[in-house]
Scaffold this motif. Structure first.
Motif, PDB file in Angstrom:
ATOM      1  N   VAL A 170      -0.469   4.972   2.099  1.00  0.00           N
ATOM      2  CA  VAL A 170      -1.526   5.669   2.829  1.00  0.00           C
ATOM      3  C   VAL A 170      -2.847   5.403   2.115  1.00  0.00           C
ATOM      4  CG1 VAL A 170      -2.405   7.904   3.610  1.00  0.00           C
ATOM      5  CG2 VAL A 170       0.072   7.456   3.571  1.00  0.00           C
ATOM      6  N   CYS A 171      -3.810   4.863   2.820  1.00  0.00           N
ATOM      7  CA  CYS A 171      -5.130   4.565   2.270  1.00  0.00           C
ATOM      8  C   CYS A 171      -6.036   5.755   2.552  1.00  0.00           C
ATOM      9  CB  CYS A 171      -5.695   3.298   2.885  1.00  0.00           C
ATOM     10  SG  CYS A 171      -4.613   1.867   2.724  1.00  0.00           S
ATOM     11  N   ALA A 172      -6.265   6.579   1.523  1.00  0.00           N
ATOM     12  CA  ALA A 172      -6.933   7.864   1.738  1.00  0.00           C
ATOM     13  C   ALA A 172      -8.356   7.700   2.240  1.00  0.00           C
ATOM     14  CB  ALA A 172      -6.913   8.672   0.439  1.00  0.00           C
ATOM     15  N   ARG A 173      -9.091   6.730   1.717  1.00  0.00           N
ATOM     16  CA  ARG A 173     -10.487   6.576   2.130  1.00  0.00           C
ATOM     17  C   ARG A 173     -10.628   5.784   3.421  1.00  0.00           C
ATOM     18  NH1 ARG A 173     -13.378   3.573  -1.239  1.00  0.00           N
ATOM     19  NH2 ARG A 173     -11.882   3.207  -2.918  1.00  0.00           N
ATOM     20  N   SER A 174      -9.728   4.845   3.657  1.00  0.00           N
ATOM     21  CA  SER A 174      -9.819   4.004   4.860  1.00  0.00           C
ATOM     22  C   SER A 174      -9.183   4.650   6.078  1.00  0.00           C
ATOM     23  CB  SER A 174      -9.147   2.646   4.599  1.00  0.00           C
ATOM     24  OG  SER A 174      -9.713   2.002   3.489  1.00  0.00           O
ATOM     25  N   LEU A 226      -2.164  -4.765   2.762  1.00  0.00           N
ATOM     26  CA  LEU A 226      -3.476  -4.185   3.059  1.00  0.00           C
ATOM     27  C   LEU A 226      -4.366  -5.197   3.763  1.00  0.00           C
ATOM     28  CD1 LEU A 226      -4.223  -2.187  -0.222  1.00  0.00           C
ATOM     29  CD2 LEU A 226      -3.414  -1.295   1.967  1.00  0.00           C
ATOM     30  N   TYR A 227      -4.376  -6.425   3.257  1.00  0.00           N
ATOM     31  CA  TYR A 227      -5.187  -7.461   3.905  1.00  0.00           C
ATOM     32  C   TYR A 227      -4.765  -7.661   5.364  1.00  0.00           C
ATOM     33  CZ  TYR A 227      -7.093  -8.998  -0.632  1.00  0.00           C
ATOM     34  OH  TYR A 227      -7.743  -9.071  -1.837  1.00  0.00           O
ATOM     35  N   ALA A 228      -3.447  -7.671   5.601  1.00  0.00           N
ATOM     36  CA  ALA A 228      -2.951  -7.874   6.966  1.00  0.00           C
ATOM     37  C   ALA A 228      -3.374  -6.745   7.902  1.00  0.00           C
ATOM     38  CB  ALA A 228      -1.426  -7.997   6.949  1.00  0.00           C
ATOM     39  N   ALA A 229      -3.581  -5.545   7.310  1.00  0.00           N
ATOM     40  CA  ALA A 229      -3.992  -4.397   8.114  1.00  0.00           C
ATOM     41  C   ALA A 229      -5.511  -4.266   8.202  1.00  0.00           C
ATOM     42  CB  ALA A 229      -3.406  -3.119   7.527  1.00  0.00           C
ATOM     43  N   VAL A 262      -6.049   4.460   6.861  1.00  0.00           N
ATOM     44  CA  VAL A 262      -5.044   3.532   7.384  1.00  0.00           C
ATOM     45  C   VAL A 262      -3.731   3.751   6.640  1.00  0.00           C
ATOM     46  CG1 VAL A 262      -4.414   1.095   7.637  1.00  0.00           C
ATOM     47  CG2 VAL A 262      -6.786   1.816   8.002  1.00  0.00           C
ATOM     48  N   THR A 263      -2.629   3.704   7.367  1.00  0.00           N
ATOM     49  CA  THR A 263      -1.303   3.751   6.763  1.00  0.00           C
ATOM     50  C   THR A 263      -0.597   2.442   7.073  1.00  0.00           C
ATOM     51  OG1 THR A 263      -1.134   6.162   6.980  1.00  0.00           O
ATOM     52  CG2 THR A 263       0.922   4.926   6.720  1.00  0.00           C
TER      53      THR A 263
END
Length: 308
Positions: A226-230, A246-249, A232-233
């Motif tokens: 889970v990317c808290a600032r972005s 992460l890059y792919a997302a 995105v999960t």
């Protein structure tokens, strides 16, 4: 950044002085710091700063000529005074702390990050000892400079003179309150790591992934990040790094070596348990689990929450 000066300090080592082309001041760098050099072919190579950290107008790196080496081939073959280079700001995974006494262990070009540390210790009147392992005295960069520094001594271990360092005996005779700094060939650093007592404060600068002692590995199954600032999960599949997932997302993250040795992708862990596979964090930092390297490390928990 512009190449201001080149100097061949040994038959195999070239010293490069870098300056801002407009004469501006450079970002500060503490002893132990390194920069990334971006090569014309797109490769990135890390080099320790070996100059005076108080000099904010120049960075100095020393590069060993290595057969087939992309970075050394460029530096020893194509680089000229006046060449413009792209570099990263200094980063430091090899922190030097003031202490009444310090022990330094260097192998060959591994002297480069230690040189500013030793100068700092000498300037502050601390006792220091350097064990310097080289093939021959003539191949030892900065040897005369080191021998001229006060408050310490240089023990030269030259292979061509049959003088090899007894690592186990040295570590056994070093009190636990004396910090130890080591950089050099992988074999030397792993020997020092193996000989060190857990109570000793031993610090390394790794430029290749460290061989880890046998331990129970984490499962290589997928897990969630889970990317808290972005906001995105992402799911990180088996065989895929967190960084690649992460890059792919579409999540941006800083990176450089992608081998767990430079520290560029270090990220704060807000929740979850990382499985550390880097060569940057100390055992204490790994146990705390507050940060991790996204390029090589994975998760022991089913979910990680990262500050990214």
């Amino acid at each position: 950044m512009r190449v201001h000066r080149l100097e061949q300090i040994t038959p195999q080592v070239r010293l490069i002085e870098l300056r801002d082309p407009d004469g501006g001041m450079l970002p500060p760098a503490e002893p132990g710091a390194h920069i990334d050099l971006h090569l014309p072919d797109g490769a990135v190579r890390s080099y320790s700063l070996c100059g005076d950290p108080a000099d904010r107008h120049a960075y100095h790196i020393a590069v060993l000529k290595v057969p087939g080496g992309r970075g050394s081939g460029f530096v020893h073959g194509d680089l000229e005074p006046g060449s413009d280079l792209t570099i990263s700001p200094p980063r430091n995974n090899f922190r030097f702390d003031d202490a009444p006494r310090s022990l330094f262990i260097a192998g060959g070009i591994g002297i480069t990050p230690l040189l500013p540390m030793i100068r700092r210790a000498a300037e502050r009147g601390a006792d220091w000892v350097l064990h310097y392992c080289v093939r021959s005295a003539s191949a030892a960069p900065f040897l005369d400079d080191l021998r001229a520094l006060p408050h310490g001594r240089v023990e030269l271990h030259a292979a061509d003179e049959g003088r090899r360092l007894a690592v186990d005996a040295l570590l056994a005779s070093t009190p636990a309150d004396v910090p130890i700094y080591c950089c050099g060939p992988q074999r030397l650093m792993e020997a020092v790591a193996a000989a060190a007592d857990p109570a000793q404060d031993v610090r390394f600068e790794w430029f290749a992934p460290r061989t880890e002692p046998a331990r129970e590995p984490a499962s290589d199954d997928s897990f969630e990040v889970v990317c808290a600032r972005s906001g995105v999960t992402v799911t990180v599949p088996a065989g895929t790094s967190i960084l690649d997932a992460l890059y792919a997302a579409g999540v941006e993250a800083d990176s450089s070596c992608e081998q767990g040795i430079c520290g560029t992708c270090e990220t704060t862990v807000l929740e979850g348990e990382p499985e550390h596979r880097d060569s940057v964090l100390s055992d204490t930092e790994r146990a705390a689990g507050k940060t991790m390297m996204l390029c090589v490390s994975r998760a022991r928990s089913a979910r990680l929450v990262l500050d990214i």
